[in-house]
Design an enzyme around this catalytic site. Structure first.
Site, PDB file in Angstrom:
ATOM      1  N   ARG A   4       0.779  -1.640   0.093  1.00 45.74           N
ATOM      2  CA  ARG A   4      -0.415  -0.080  -0.480  1.00 45.74           C
ATOM      3  C   ARG A   4       0.709   1.912   0.159  1.00 45.74           C
ATOM      4  O   ARG A   4       1.512   1.452   1.143  1.00 45.74           O
ATOM      5  CB  ARG A   4      -0.821   0.260   1.079  1.00 45.74           C
ATOM      6  CG  ARG A   4      -1.795   1.561   1.202  1.00 45.74           C
ATOM      7  CD  ARG A   4      -2.785   1.625   2.625  1.00 45.74           C
ATOM      8  NE  ARG A   4      -3.725   2.766   2.727  1.00 45.74           N
ATOM      9  CZ  ARG A   4      -3.271   3.804   3.777  1.00 45.74           C
ATOM     10  NH1 ARG A   4      -3.161   2.979   4.837  1.00 45.74           N
ATOM     11  NH2 ARG A   4      -3.933   4.544   3.042  1.00 45.74           N
ATOM     12  N   HIS A  39      -2.978  10.506   0.638  1.00 46.49           N
ATOM     13  CA  HIS A  39      -2.511  10.899   2.099  1.00 46.49           C
ATOM     14  C   HIS A  39      -1.761  11.915   2.771  1.00 46.49           C
ATOM     15  O   HIS A  39      -1.092  11.925   2.959  1.00 46.49           O
ATOM     16  CB  HIS A  39      -1.378   9.660   1.489  1.00 46.49           C
ATOM     17  CG  HIS A  39      -1.478   8.883   3.270  1.00 46.49           C
ATOM     18  ND1 HIS A  39      -1.557   7.637   3.668  1.00 46.49           N
ATOM     19  CD2 HIS A  39      -0.937   9.802   4.688  1.00 46.49           C
ATOM     20  CE1 HIS A  39      -0.974   7.762   4.738  1.00 46.49           C
ATOM     21  NE2 HIS A  39      -0.735   8.744   5.549  1.00 46.49           N
ATOM     22  N   GLU A  83      -7.813   8.485   5.943  1.00 44.83           N
ATOM     23  CA  GLU A  83      -8.005   9.165   7.479  1.00 44.83           C
ATOM     24  C   GLU A  83      -8.138  10.213   6.954  1.00 44.83           C
ATOM     25  O   GLU A  83      -7.732  11.242   7.873  1.00 44.83           O
ATOM     26  CB  GLU A  83      -6.788   9.052   8.524  1.00 44.83           C
ATOM     27  CG  GLU A  83      -6.270   7.297   8.753  1.00 44.83           C
ATOM     28  CD  GLU A  83      -5.345   7.189   9.726  1.00 44.83           C
ATOM     29  OE1 GLU A  83      -4.768   8.517  10.461  1.00 44.83           O
ATOM     30  OE2 GLU A  83      -5.100   6.457  10.407  1.00 44.83           O
ATOM     31  N   ASN A  93      -7.805   1.570   9.296  1.00 45.18           N
ATOM     32  CA  ASN A  93      -6.317   1.997  10.017  1.00 45.18           C
ATOM     33  C   ASN A  93      -6.239   1.920  12.085  1.00 45.18           C
ATOM     34  O   ASN A  93      -7.413   2.582  11.938  1.00 45.18           O
ATOM     35  CB  ASN A  93      -5.802   2.997  10.123  1.00 45.18           C
ATOM     36  CG  ASN A  93      -5.288   2.968   8.425  1.00 45.18           C
ATOM     37  OD1 ASN A  93      -5.427   1.770   7.621  1.00 45.18           O
ATOM     38  ND2 ASN A  93      -5.056   4.384   8.247  1.00 45.18           N
ATOM     39  N   TYR A 121      -5.120   1.039  15.796  1.00 44.53           N
ATOM     40  CA  TYR A 121      -4.107   1.595  16.649  1.00 44.53           C
ATOM     41  C   TYR A 121      -4.243   1.155  18.099  1.00 44.53           C
ATOM     42  O   TYR A 121      -3.970  -0.294  18.270  1.00 44.53           O
ATOM     43  CB  TYR A 121      -3.130   3.172  16.202  1.00 44.53           C
ATOM     44  CG  TYR A 121      -1.896   2.484  14.391  1.00 44.53           C
ATOM     45  CD1 TYR A 121      -1.337   2.257  14.826  1.00 44.53           C
ATOM     46  CD2 TYR A 121      -3.415   3.503  13.799  1.00 44.53           C
ATOM     47  CE1 TYR A 121      -0.851   2.221  13.153  1.00 44.53           C
ATOM     48  CE2 TYR A 121      -2.997   3.502  12.232  1.00 44.53           C
ATOM     49  CZ  TYR A 121      -1.363   2.866  12.761  1.00 44.53           C
ATOM     50  OH  TYR A 121      -0.448   3.203  11.077  1.00 44.53           O
ATOM     51  N   GLU A 129      -3.929  -0.043   7.672  1.00 42.60           N
ATOM     52  CA  GLU A 129      -2.988  -0.132   8.930  1.00 42.60           C
ATOM     53  C   GLU A 129      -2.763  -0.257  10.503  1.00 42.60           C
ATOM     54  O   GLU A 129      -3.808  -0.061  10.985  1.00 42.60           O
ATOM     55  CB  GLU A 129      -2.682   1.514   8.889  1.00 42.60           C
ATOM     56  CG  GLU A 129      -2.110   2.456   7.881  1.00 42.60           C
ATOM     57  CD  GLU A 129      -1.836   3.515   8.035  1.00 42.60           C
ATOM     58  OE1 GLU A 129      -1.844   4.544   8.845  1.00 42.60           O
ATOM     59  OE2 GLU A 129      -2.304   5.172   7.132  1.00 42.60           O
TER      60      GLU A 129
HETATM   61  C1  PNW Z   1      -1.954   7.388  10.727  1.00 42.33           C
HETATM   62  N1  PNW Z   1      -4.608   9.425  16.459  1.00 42.33           N
HETATM   63  O1  PNW Z   1      -1.686   8.228  11.237  1.00 42.33           O
HETATM   64  C2  PNW Z   1      -1.215   8.047   8.977  1.00 42.33           C
HETATM   65  O2  PNW Z   1      -2.532   6.933   8.339  1.00 42.33           O
HETATM   66  C3  PNW Z   1       0.054   7.940   9.410  1.00 42.33           C
HETATM   67  O3  PNW Z   1       0.243   8.461   7.895  1.00 42.33           O
HETATM   68  C4  PNW Z   1       0.814   7.568  10.151  1.00 42.33           C
HETATM   69  O4  PNW Z   1       2.086   7.786  10.170  1.00 42.33           O
HETATM   70  C5  PNW Z   1       0.501   6.666  11.072  1.00 42.33           C
HETATM   71  O5  PNW Z   1      -0.642   6.682  11.960  1.00 42.33           O
HETATM   72  C6  PNW Z   1       1.513   6.964  12.778  1.00 42.33           C
HETATM   73  O6  PNW Z   1       1.095   7.583  13.317  1.00 42.33           O
HETATM   74  C7  PNW Z   1      -2.745   8.325  12.327  1.00 42.33           C
HETATM   75  O7  PNW Z   1      -3.929  10.530  16.844  1.00 42.33           O
HETATM   76  C8  PNW Z   1      -1.936   9.971  13.166  1.00 42.33           C
HETATM   77  O8  PNW Z   1      -5.593   8.435  16.808  1.00 42.33           O
HETATM   78  C9  PNW Z   1      -3.062  10.254  14.520  1.00 42.33           C
HETATM   79  C10 PNW Z   1      -3.426   9.649  15.156  1.00 42.33           C
HETATM   80  C11 PNW Z   1      -4.103   8.187  13.991  1.00 42.33           C
HETATM   81  C12 PNW Z   1      -3.719   7.763  12.805  1.00 42.33           C
END
Ligand code: PNW
Length: 657
Positions: free
Chosen positions: A153, A204, A250, A430, A432, A523
């Site tokens: 990707r 992006h 995002e 995505n 996390y 992601e």
């Molecule tokens: C994503 N949050 O960003 C992006 O798609 C990527 O470009 C980035 O490098 C990656 O995650 C890691 O940061 C995020 O605050 C940025 O929850 C912030 C958040 C989530 C995703």
């Protein structure tokens, strides 16, 4: 044996619904049902208790103690790979005709908005060079091979193709920067030659600066058509070889972090703060801060034009979101009408957002827990549904509309029509971090009530909702414990692997029957804890998870697990925290597939390479490949342990043909 409360509750609801192949009309009518159905509190799936009956904490179990040898593997066609984004890896910011993006412009103008361990190097606070993938793509492919990636990707840089942002076709010829297009031809062809399928993101976050200057970028409704035209070029040029398209990456982060919170993401519009022009002077305050440089803007066809170079306004993030979602829908319309039949590819959007976990604590009643479950859904509607409902069902969630009142723009009937189903090919997510959710309480312990219809507006919309990931969080980004899971290498990035399974269940239930080719995790990953955010031996988190009978989620680490920039022999290269992250999240993904029957079709690890981590600069490393950005002119790629670990995970957990 413990009961799998959370998932069995979700499954009971899912199983009760019929699964049939539907006609368009049936899908449309179900779409209506979906919106209505979602606010129903009985979906919490927890039996109502007597008012004071205590919750048995041992029933709150995410079920990841399962013996994996007893569950099926992911299917052979599972989309397995890694992800990057143009501005974070390409570099070559001003080469061969590339135009400026908002990231170039604002990192150059306000370098102090980006963290850097070495400010003596001009390139340490921007993506000028980044990983230099513009010149070193062959090296990146070698890394992909080490993780057995079948997919890659990456994103296309809009200003590299159209420096002024405005794609036009005159007499059958596009005004494209041909050198830029040739670069992506090379990337796509190289991947295919290596049996790696390109998974392409069109946007992006690197908006052409020219559009920000011309009309304020995503704040202006003209951005919708400019994006769709740029997308059309990409389909026409690359669509013979690219069969997987993501329109927007995002939208929440792009809009909320770029136009409200911060200064985090470009273009550094931060609600409520004065512009950083030095007082009584036309000079800029280069200590960093919010930006005021912007073009004259019209939010929608019917709104008043706003003057150029104005102070950031309230609701900019809301308007950015509105226009970006419509830009997505218009690009999909073009693909469906002109290309999809012939090219036979799939197109969808990628949303971000934390799965919302109902807050638990010892001494809590069943009723309170049930209420928190309801609030977890409500919080998810605000955090995720705001962005995923429009492309699935054609409108914002009912709860968001009710609570935002006049502050939420409305979609016209025509717009609803093009939005609805615009991500029905697949939905990208995505994932996390996880957030706790609960109904907020007054100091006397009584519940804060939701806003009434008269009170409905942006400021009040979430007044009764407590959806932070750490109770007692401070004003800034960094949380105070207890967080949900341990602190990884970025302030918002905490490890609680069930989030992926909870979220997959949430999407799957909400959009049942509406996503034809499943959900793709576009992601997931972490930065190894580093000197900037590390919270080693976090006793508070540990004690908290012990108190609720889930000590394994405390997942605390020791000082020596924190990566050091100057110690390649340590966890910088031997990235044990990251390996454990991937093991836990992937296990939960497999459980979602095998046990919960969730249609999840792919997983892209973030990230293939250490890269320019936006406002966190180069020392927040999400990569599975190390690069010495400051000292190594060659930008040599050195695989970390996690890269080959994932290669092995693939062989053991995905059916091999
Ligand atoms: C994503 N949050 O960003 C992006 O798609 C990527 O470009 C980035 O490098 C990656 O995650 C890691 O940061 C995020 O605050 C940025 O929850 C912030 C958040 C989530 C995703």
């Amino acid at each position: 044996m413990k009961t799998l409360t959370v998932f069995s509750a979700l499954l009971a609801v899912t199983a009760a619904k019929k699964c049939i192949v539907k006609s368009d009309a049936a899908v449309a009518s179900e779409a209506e049902e979906v919106t209505a159905e979602l606010t129903a509190p009985e979906d919490s799936g927890v039996e109502s208790g007597e008012d004071d009956e205590l919750l048995d904490l041992s029933t709150i179990d995410y079920g990841d103690d399962v013996d994996m040898s007893t569950v099926k593997k992911l299917p052979a066609d599972f989309k397995w790979g890694a992800a990057t984004a143009a501005y974070q890896v390409e570099g070559a910011w001003d080469e061969e005709g590339r135009g400026e993006s908002v990231w170039d412009h604002f990192t150059h103008l306000y370098p102090k908005n980006v963290e850097s361990g070495d400010r003596s190097k001009d390139f340490s606070t921007n993506g000028n060079i980044a990983c230099d993938s513009y010149h070193k793509f062959d090296e990146d492919v070698k890394m992909l091979k080490l993780m057995n990636a079948k997919y890659y990707r990456f994103s296309i840089s809009w200003p590299r193709l159209f420096p002024d942002g405005q794609a036009r076709k005159v007499d059958g010829k596009w005004n494209v920067n041909e050198k830029g297009a040739e670069y992506y031809d090379m990337v796509i062809n190289t991947l295919l030659k290596n049996d790696i399928v390109p998974f392409v993101t069109l946007y992006h976050w690197d908006l052409p600066y020219a559009l920000h200057e011309k009309y304020g970028g995503w704040l202006d409704y003209h951005s919708q058509d400019d994006f769709a035209k740029y997308a059309e070029f990409c389909f026409e040029r690359f669509g013979d070889r690219v069969k997987n398209w993501i329109t927007i990456n995002e939208p929440w982060v792009n809009c909320v972090s770029g136009y409200r919170l911060g200064p985090g993401k470009a273009p550094y519009r931060c609600t409520g703060e004065a512009p950083r022009k030095l007082q009584n002077s036309t000079d800029l305050d280069l200590e960093g801060g919010c930006s005021y440089e912007i073009g004259p803007t019209q939010y929608s066809k019917n709104s008043e034009p706003l003057p150029a170079n104005r102070v950031p306004q309230k609701l900019e993030d809301v308007w950015c979101s509105h226009n970006i979602l419509l830009g997505h829908a218009k690009a999909v319309k073009v693909y469906r009408e002109k290309f999809q039949k012939k090219q036979k590819g799939l197109i969808g959007i990628t949303v971000d957002g934390e799965a919302q976990i109902p807050w638990v604590e010892p001494g809590m009643t069943k009723k309170e827990y049930e209420n928190n479950l309801k609030y977890a859904n409500l919080a998810a509607e605000f955090r995720i549904g705001w962005y995923s409902d429009p492309p699935m069902v054609g409108d914002y969630p009912k709860s968001v509309k009710e609570r935002m009142g006049k502050d939420l723009p409305e979609f016209t009937e025509e717009e609803k029509k093009i939005l609805k189903g615009s991500s029905s090919d697949f939905l990208g997510w995505n994932t996390y971090t996880a957030h706790w959710a609960a109904q907020a309480k007054n100091e006397d312990g009584s519940y804060i009530q939701p806003p009434t219809a008269e009170e409905a507006n942006f400021d009040n919309s979430k007044k009764d909702m407590w959806d932070d990931n750490c109770k007692g969080r401070g004003d800034g980004w960094t949380c105070i414990p207890p967080t949900l899971g341990s602190q990884a290498g970025s302030s918002w990035n905490t490890k609680f692997a069930p989030t992926i399974r909870v979220g997959l269940n949430w999407f799957s239930k909400r959009y049942e029957g509406l996503i034809k080719n499943g959900i793709v995790i576009t992601e997931n990953g972490c930065a190894q804890p580093n000197y900037k955010v590390a919270r080693a031996n976090d006793e508070v988190t540990k004690k908290y998870f012990e108190s609720i009978g889930q000590p394994k989620y405390a997942d605390t680490y020791k000082e020596e697990d924190i990566e050091r920039e100057d110690n390649l022999e340590g966890t910088l290269m031997h990235d044990t925290y990251r390996i454990d992250w991937y093991d836990q999240y992937l296990k939960n993904l497999r459980l979602a597939y095998a046990v919960d029957n969730i249609d999840v079709r792919g997983y892209m690890a973030w990230s293939l390479l250490d890269n320019f981590e936006w406002e966190n600069g180069y020392e927040t490393r999400f990569g599975m490949t190390y690069i010495d950005f400051y000292n190594d002119k060659e930008m040599k790629r050195v695989p970390k342990d996690s890269l080959e670990h994932l290669g092995q995970w693939y062989l053991e957990n995905v059916e091999q043909n």
